[in-house]
Design a protein around this motif. Structure first.
Motif, PDB file in Angstrom:
ATOM      1  N   ALA A   1      46.740  37.128  45.355  1.00 46.00           N
ATOM      2  CA  ALA A   1      46.050  36.410  44.284  1.00 46.00           C
ATOM      3  C   ALA A   1      46.147  37.186  42.969  1.00 46.00           C
ATOM      4  O   ALA A   1      46.353  36.597  41.901  1.00 46.00           O
ATOM      5  CB  ALA A   1      44.592  36.174  44.655  1.00 46.00           C
ATOM      6  N   LYS A   2      46.013  38.501  43.047  1.00 44.63           N
ATOM      7  CA  LYS A   2      46.112  39.324  41.837  1.00 44.63           C
ATOM      8  C   LYS A   2      47.526  39.264  41.263  1.00 44.63           C
ATOM      9  O   LYS A   2      47.705  39.152  40.043  1.00 44.63           O
ATOM     10  CB  LYS A   2      45.713  40.770  42.152  1.00 44.63           C
ATOM     11  CG  LYS A   2      45.660  41.660  40.944  1.00 44.63           C
ATOM     12  CD  LYS A   2      44.593  41.180  39.980  1.00 44.63           C
ATOM     13  CE  LYS A   2      44.392  42.174  38.859  1.00 44.63           C
ATOM     14  NZ  LYS A   2      43.412  41.706  37.900  1.00 44.63           N
ATOM     15  N   ARG A   3      48.534  39.317  42.133  1.00 47.39           N
ATOM     16  CA  ARG A   3      49.917  39.222  41.653  1.00 47.39           C
ATOM     17  C   ARG A   3      50.158  37.879  40.981  1.00 47.39           C
ATOM     18  O   ARG A   3      50.784  37.812  39.923  1.00 47.39           O
ATOM     19  CB  ARG A   3      50.903  39.415  42.805  1.00 47.39           C
ATOM     20  CG  ARG A   3      51.030  40.852  43.252  1.00 47.39           C
ATOM     21  CD  ARG A   3      52.215  41.056  44.182  1.00 47.39           C
ATOM     22  NE  ARG A   3      52.237  40.163  45.329  1.00 47.39           N
ATOM     23  CZ  ARG A   3      51.768  40.453  46.527  1.00 47.39           C
ATOM     24  NH1 ARG A   3      51.231  41.631  46.766  1.00 47.39           N
ATOM     25  NH2 ARG A   3      51.829  39.583  47.509  1.00 47.39           N
ATOM     26  N   ARG A   4      49.647  36.813  41.589  1.00 45.79           N
ATOM     27  CA  ARG A   4      49.811  35.488  40.974  1.00 45.79           C
ATOM     28  C   ARG A   4      49.129  35.430  39.608  1.00 45.79           C
ATOM     29  O   ARG A   4      49.670  34.883  38.648  1.00 45.79           O
ATOM     30  CB  ARG A   4      49.243  34.390  41.877  1.00 45.79           C
ATOM     31  CG  ARG A   4      50.172  33.993  43.002  1.00 45.79           C
ATOM     32  CD  ARG A   4      49.705  32.730  43.696  1.00 45.79           C
ATOM     33  NE  ARG A   4      48.355  32.829  44.252  1.00 45.79           N
ATOM     34  CZ  ARG A   4      48.054  33.351  45.437  1.00 45.79           C
ATOM     35  NH1 ARG A   4      49.013  33.812  46.222  1.00 45.79           N
ATOM     36  NH2 ARG A   4      46.811  33.403  45.849  1.00 45.79           N
ATOM     37  N   ALA A   5      47.935  35.995  39.525  1.00 43.48           N
ATOM     38  CA  ALA A   5      47.208  35.997  38.253  1.00 43.48           C
ATOM     39  C   ALA A   5      47.976  36.778  37.190  1.00 43.48           C
ATOM     40  O   ALA A   5      48.055  36.347  36.029  1.00 43.48           O
ATOM     41  CB  ALA A   5      45.808  36.586  38.448  1.00 43.48           C
ATOM     42  N   MET A   6      48.543  37.910  37.575  1.00 42.64           N
ATOM     43  CA  MET A   6      49.309  38.706  36.614  1.00 42.64           C
ATOM     44  C   MET A   6      50.587  37.983  36.189  1.00 42.64           C
ATOM     45  O   MET A   6      50.961  38.001  35.017  1.00 42.64           O
ATOM     46  CB  MET A   6      49.631  40.087  37.197  1.00 42.64           C
ATOM     47  CG  MET A   6      48.407  40.946  37.431  1.00 42.64           C
ATOM     48  SD  MET A   6      47.379  41.183  35.954  1.00 42.64           S
ATOM     49  CE  MET A   6      48.500  42.088  34.923  1.00 42.64           C
TER      50      MET A   6
ATOM     51  N   ASP B   1      50.996  34.727  36.136  1.00 41.18           N
ATOM     52  CA  ASP B   1      50.550  33.629  35.268  1.00 41.18           C
ATOM     53  C   ASP B   1      50.241  34.138  33.856  1.00 41.18           C
ATOM     54  O   ASP B   1      50.594  33.497  32.862  1.00 41.18           O
ATOM     55  CB  ASP B   1      49.315  32.937  35.843  1.00 41.18           C
ATOM     56  CG  ASP B   1      49.610  32.142  37.095  1.00 41.18           C
ATOM     57  OD1 ASP B   1      50.798  31.899  37.405  1.00 41.18           O
ATOM     58  OD2 ASP B   1      48.632  31.769  37.786  1.00 41.18           O
ATOM     59  N   PHE B   2      49.582  35.292  33.780  1.00 42.56           N
ATOM     60  CA  PHE B   2      49.281  35.885  32.474  1.00 42.56           C
ATOM     61  C   PHE B   2      50.569  36.166  31.708  1.00 42.56           C
ATOM     62  O   PHE B   2      50.695  35.814  30.528  1.00 42.56           O
ATOM     63  CB  PHE B   2      48.479  37.187  32.650  1.00 42.56           C
ATOM     64  CG  PHE B   2      48.309  37.953  31.374  1.00 42.56           C
ATOM     65  CD1 PHE B   2      47.337  37.584  30.462  1.00 42.56           C
ATOM     66  CD2 PHE B   2      49.125  39.033  31.085  1.00 42.56           C
ATOM     67  CE1 PHE B   2      47.177  38.289  29.272  1.00 42.56           C
ATOM     68  CE2 PHE B   2      48.974  39.738  29.904  1.00 42.56           C
ATOM     69  CZ  PHE B   2      47.998  39.370  28.994  1.00 42.56           C
TER      70      PHE B   2
ATOM     71  N   TRP C   1      56.893  40.661  38.032  1.00 46.14           N
ATOM     72  CA  TRP C   1      55.888  40.257  39.022  1.00 46.14           C
ATOM     73  C   TRP C   1      56.510  39.455  40.145  1.00 46.14           C
ATOM     74  O   TRP C   1      56.098  39.565  41.295  1.00 46.14           O
ATOM     75  CB  TRP C   1      54.722  39.525  38.356  1.00 46.14           C
ATOM     76  CG  TRP C   1      53.810  40.519  37.709  1.00 46.14           C
ATOM     77  CD1 TRP C   1      53.679  40.777  36.383  1.00 46.14           C
ATOM     78  CD2 TRP C   1      52.943  41.436  38.384  1.00 46.14           C
ATOM     79  NE1 TRP C   1      52.781  41.800  36.185  1.00 46.14           N
ATOM     80  CE2 TRP C   1      52.308  42.220  37.405  1.00 46.14           C
ATOM     81  CE3 TRP C   1      52.633  41.669  39.714  1.00 46.14           C
ATOM     82  CZ2 TRP C   1      51.398  43.211  37.722  1.00 46.14           C
ATOM     83  CZ3 TRP C   1      51.722  42.663  40.029  1.00 46.14           C
ATOM     84  CH2 TRP C   1      51.110  43.415  39.039  1.00 46.14           C
TER      85      TRP C   1
END
Length: 58
Positions: free
Chosen positions: A24-29, A31-32, A46
Motif C-alpha cells: 500500500a505504501k509503494r502504491r501511494a508513493m 501515485d504521488f 517505484w
C-alpha cells in the motif's frame, strides 16, 4: 527483522499484514510520483521496486 521487533518485546506482525502495508505504501508513493511527473523517473523507480519485491518471502 525479528531483532527489530524484539526491541519492544512484542511479536512481529504477521508477514501477510506487513507485506500488505508495504504494498500500500509503494502504491501511494507511485501515485504521488505520478501526480508530480506523469511517467517520470520516480514512477519508474517505484514500479521497479514493486516488481522486485512482489514475490519476496518473509
Amino acid at each position: 527483522m525479528r531483532h527489530f521487533y524484539r526491541g519492544d518485546g512484542a511479536p512481529p506482525p504477521p508477514w501477510p499484514l506487513r507485506r500488505a502495508v508495504m504494498a500500500a505504501k509503494r502504491r501511494a508513493m507511485e501515485d504521488f510520483c505520478e501526480r508530480w511527473e506523469s511517467g517520470g523517473a520516480g514512477v519508474r523507480q517505484w514500479r521497479r521496486r514493486t516488481a522486485g519485491t512482489a514475490g519476496r518471502p518473509e
